[in-house]
Design an enzyme around this catalytic site. Sequence first.
Site, PDB file in Angstrom:
ATOM      1  N   GLY A 276      38.354  -0.986  72.858  1.00 38.97           N
ATOM      2  CA  GLY A 276      39.690  -0.819  73.430  1.00 38.97           C
ATOM      3  C   GLY A 276      39.641   0.329  74.409  1.00 38.97           C
ATOM      4  O   GLY A 276      38.590   0.649  74.962  1.00 38.97           O
ATOM      5  N   CYS A 279      39.584   1.939  79.652  1.00 36.95           N
ATOM      6  CA  CYS A 279      38.554   1.552  80.627  1.00 36.95           C
ATOM      7  C   CYS A 279      37.966   0.160  80.409  1.00 36.95           C
ATOM      8  O   CYS A 279      38.086  -0.697  81.288  1.00 36.95           O
ATOM      9  CB  CYS A 279      37.423   2.576  80.619  1.00 36.95           C
ATOM     10  SG  CYS A 279      37.941   4.128  81.325  1.00 36.95           S
TER      11      CYS A 279
END
Length: 466
Positions: A276, A279
Amino acid sequence: MNIAVIGSGYVGLVAAACFCELGHQVTCVDNDPKKLKLLQDGHVPIHEEYLPELIGRHHRDRLYFSRNLADAVKASAAVFIAVGTPTKTSGEADLSFVESVARDISKAINGYKVVVTKSTVPVNTSQWIRQVLLLNGASPAEFDVVSNPEFLREGKAVTDFLYPDRIVIGSNCDRPLAVMNEIYAPLFNGSYYKAGGSIPPPAHFRNRPQVIYSSAASAELIKHAANAFLAMKISFINAVANVCEAVGADIEDVGKGIGSDSRIGPRFLHAGIGYGGSCFPKDVAAFHTVARTYGYEFGLLNEVERINLDQRDRFIHKVRSALWTLKGKKLGVLGIAYKCGTDDIRDSAAVAIMHQLLAEGAEIQAFDPAAVGRAREVFGSRIVFAQSAYEVAEGSDALLVLTDWEAFAHLDLNLIREKLKYPIVIDGRNLYNQQGMANAGLIYYSVGRTPVGLEQLTEAALGRVC
Ligand code: UDX
């Protein structure tokens, strides 16, 4: 050297503080008055190791915070663009902040400047920035645009910045290289590493960073491709973990066996509930869109994303298979941040899983060492926030581990078992040794490993679980 950093998010703020650490004078510009006031008052708005130390060390000496982009640009030889590039619904990166900053820079240019992109941007953004500067009146003699992508991880951002594996400098001509080389000289020549008071090196750091000079387009692609590759590595190990579950193998052994091949390497081979953060999800989607825009359908990235999201569903399925129905069940959740070492919950798999559990009628009490403040903004009073891991376990039907905080791996398991209503732990991060969990009398579900503990229950305890 005088440097302007535009944007005081994770990348901008860390870059600004680290440039000061390398001996430069930095003005960090942001247009959010609330954030600016915090920074000007010496507060650090993000949870990041060593950042408070660096900001404390350099604030008002070499580091200034300002709203005035024009003055910062005028005073600087290099201007780093580190503003956000959020994802549009199409998956494309929204470059409107970058464009607007480029326009503002063009109006302030008062002599030769190196304009550097630090934000993660799609290939050819440097060309677009150049065009925007020219269209808005800057002359070609007054600037060059360089791509200098940042590979820092949240939580380790300062260390990653000062002890990078590589520094990539992407430019289509030689003129800005002297400025770029001067900025990073203390890292290139190693003088920073010998100086007293330097931030301590990470365990894996060998000597000095490798410097990679390339075209601007190649530098932009390096960043997107590196993040997509790491995301692919995580999805790969998660897919292998799912095979392990099906055949009764152990992903921890399989991961060790794969990662000990020096061509593959052990890092980013930890199975779990999927990646998660701000980025990987954004960059995989953006890279996919970039490839498609230029005529290549990068289907592999579809699978990387699909496997990643599937890990969340598989985890919820595990919770259901441990507890049967979820409505009215009280679940203790350890970890809300998208990974350990940060208070960031953007695109956190933990948050997505908690939303789903709430939607299915479960009650949640949760604890995170850093992210509770941010989680409160998202969940409000829909979940109960506890003060400790043990408080989370108190009276819960099961304990769910969603973030890989080191402290969670060292809990007193006997105490946890005593506090839980049912002795069930469902671990989305593989933090525990299976035998240790079974010895503590816990029923333990993890990722890519066979559940343990069920067989050890006495008839009476089994009766309670059912
Ligand atoms: C990432 C890149 O590592 C960094 O180079 C880039 O500049 C920004 O994106 P970051 O998002 O801070 O950094 O976190 P990272 O440590 O890479 O982890 C990303 C996600 O992958 C987290 O959710 C983490 O829990 C997950 N992860 C990581 C795994 O599930 N397994 C792993 O083996 C490694």
